[in-house]
Write a protein that holds these residues in place. Structure first.
Motif, PDB file in Angstrom:
ATOM      1  N   UNK A  95       5.870   1.884   6.313  1.00  0.00           N
ATOM      2  CA  UNK A  95       5.092   0.609   6.397  1.00  0.00           C
ATOM      3  C   UNK A  95       3.835   1.061   5.204  1.00  0.00           C
ATOM      4  N   UNK A  96       3.357   2.088   4.804  1.00  0.00           N
ATOM      5  CA  UNK A  96       2.352   2.475   3.998  1.00  0.00           C
ATOM      6  C   UNK A  96       2.893   2.091   2.603  1.00  0.00           C
ATOM      7  N   UNK A  97       4.185   1.967   2.385  1.00  0.00           N
ATOM      8  CA  UNK A  97       4.745   1.815   1.191  1.00  0.00           C
ATOM      9  C   UNK A  97       4.962   0.368   0.874  1.00  0.00           C
ATOM     10  N   UNK A  98       5.552  -0.399   2.242  1.00  0.00           N
ATOM     11  CA  UNK A  98       6.078  -1.469   1.967  1.00  0.00           C
ATOM     12  C   UNK A  98       4.884  -2.672   1.925  1.00  0.00           C
ATOM     13  N   UNK A  99       3.951  -2.526   2.906  1.00  0.00           N
ATOM     14  CA  UNK A  99       2.781  -3.733   2.865  1.00  0.00           C
ATOM     15  C   UNK A  99       2.007  -3.632   1.731  1.00  0.00           C
ATOM     16  N   UNK A 100       1.533  -2.449   1.252  1.00  0.00           N
ATOM     17  CA  UNK A 100       0.803  -2.408   0.010  1.00  0.00           C
ATOM     18  C   UNK A 100       1.435  -3.145  -1.066  1.00  0.00           C
ATOM     19  N   UNK A 101       2.730  -2.691  -1.220  1.00  0.00           N
ATOM     20  CA  UNK A 101       3.612  -3.588  -2.277  1.00  0.00           C
ATOM     21  C   UNK A 101       3.687  -5.153  -2.252  1.00  0.00           C
TER      22      UNK A 101
END
Length: 383
Positions: A95-101
């Motif tokens: 989640x911490x990689x997908x949402x910021x991207x």
């Protein structure tokens, strides 16, 4: 569980302070009369590469080597060995990689050049984040430290995969062939039970040179080398992996990362106005870190617990998870590194915009994350 936490965890707190100091000094120099000497030194060529190039491709390869060693140790005997302790931070990291991207892409979807930086806010600066957490001392439960450490390691592993897949230039078949040969030799030495570090380091040096010439980013050689170092040594011999990891930790935390910050955070603001903060590149980078990271980490963590995919450790609650999620917005080193890969000299203006966004987003994440944890953690030290 205490043995999952590095004995020298306080070094990361010192490293975090040095990172900030190095970045501030670089910013002051870049906006003073010393700007020209600063840039001249960084663009000085040594053995065919500029000094900044040596820092970003050479010293950072050592940083990625330390990540590779840490990932392997955690997978074999640490926080990532058991599914029960690994699944919770793994889901949070996704989640911490997908949402910021996604936030960055939302801001930059109409700009084909800017979209290359989509992975900039996906990274977490492991040393910086754990360094901030360390400032709270014994108030921090061990399980919360393990959660952040495991999450940051998985996050770094994800970013390494992203760099390998999306941030490479034209490939050289000859150099790739040499590199793959070196990888095969590393695997063979591991299979044959070679435990001396020198042979691995010599082959690793050749691997780094080959990868540098291949078009694949040279820092990935460090990861491959780290994963090839054996965890167990001969009878009566210390673990080769742990010995190298221990020796590198202080050097990476107190030298390499501050040097990288000094070489890459020196942004001239002469042509940058307050209105430029609203540009889609710095906005996407800053909000991706400051909002995207905590939203992604917290929401995916909450959903994992809600649907019984993972268990929340008994000594922490979701308020503390949210505080750690805010600290994950500290992208700094890794985010600036990805910005240099995405834009670099080919698009210097966007590189500057992205780095300013990273500095703003990371600073806000550090301040807000620390405040939240200071208010939510128990006042009495944990035993």
């Amino acid at each position: 569980m205490k043995n999952l936490i590095p004995k020298n965890l306080n070094i990361d707190a010192v490293s975090g302070v040095l990172l900030v100091v190095a970045a501030i000094i670089a910013m002051i120099i870049a906006n003073s009369s010393f700007r020209a000497p600063y840039e001249n030194v960084l663009h000085t060529y040594v053995l065919g590469m500029s000094l900044r190039h040596w820092i970003n491709d050479g010293l950072m390869a050592v940083f990625f080597l330390s990540i590779g060693l840490e990932v392997k140790r955690e997978l074999l005997e640490g926080a990532l060995k058991e599914r029960e302790t690994a699944i919770f931070p793994a889901i949070a990291a996704i989640g911490g990689m997908a949402v910021p991207a996604l936030i960055y892409i939302l801001f930059n979807r109409h700009d084909a050049a800017a979209i290359d930086g989509w992975a900039i806010p996906a990274a977490t600066d492991i040393a910086f984040a754990i360094g901030i957490l360390s400032l709270l001392g014994n108030r921090v439960p061990v399980s919360l430290k393990v959660f952040l450490l495991a999450l940051a390691i998985i996050d770094d592993l994800g970013v390494i995969i992203i760099i390998a897949l999306f941030y490479n230039s034209e490939l050289s078949t000859l150099a790739l062939t040499v590199g793959m040969t070196m990888v095969a030799i590393l695997l063979l030495m591991n299979y044959l039970g070679v435990t001396k570090l020198v042979p691995y380091l010599l082959v690793g040096a050749i691997l780094w040179t080959a990868v540098l010439k291949s078009g694949v980013h040279a820092t990935l050689a460090g990861v491959v080398l780290g994963l090839s170092i054996p965890l167990k040594g001969k009878p009566q011999q210390k673990s080769p992996l742990k010995a190298l990891e221990h020796d590198l930790h202080i050097f990476v935390a107190l030298a390499i990362l501050p040097i990288f910050a000094f070489a890459n955070a020196g942004l001239s603001l002469d042509s940058f106005s307050m209105g430029d903060l609203l540009h889609h590149v710095p906005s996407g980078a800053a909000l991706g870190l400051f909002l995207g990271k905590p939203i992604g980490v917290f929401c995916f963590s909450w959903l994992a617990v809600k649907f019984n995919i993972a268990k929340l450790p008994s000594d922490i609650d979701m308020k503390e998870i949210f505080g750690v999620a805010m600290l994950c917005g500290l992208g700094f080193t890794m985010s600036i590194f990805i910005s240099s890969l995405a834009f670099g000299d080919a698009n210097a203006q966007y590189d500057t915009y992205a780095r300013i966004g990273v500095l703003i987003g990371s600073s806000l994440s550090a301040i807000v994350g620390y405040i939240i944890l200071a208010k939510t953690l128990p006042k009495a030290p944990n035993p």
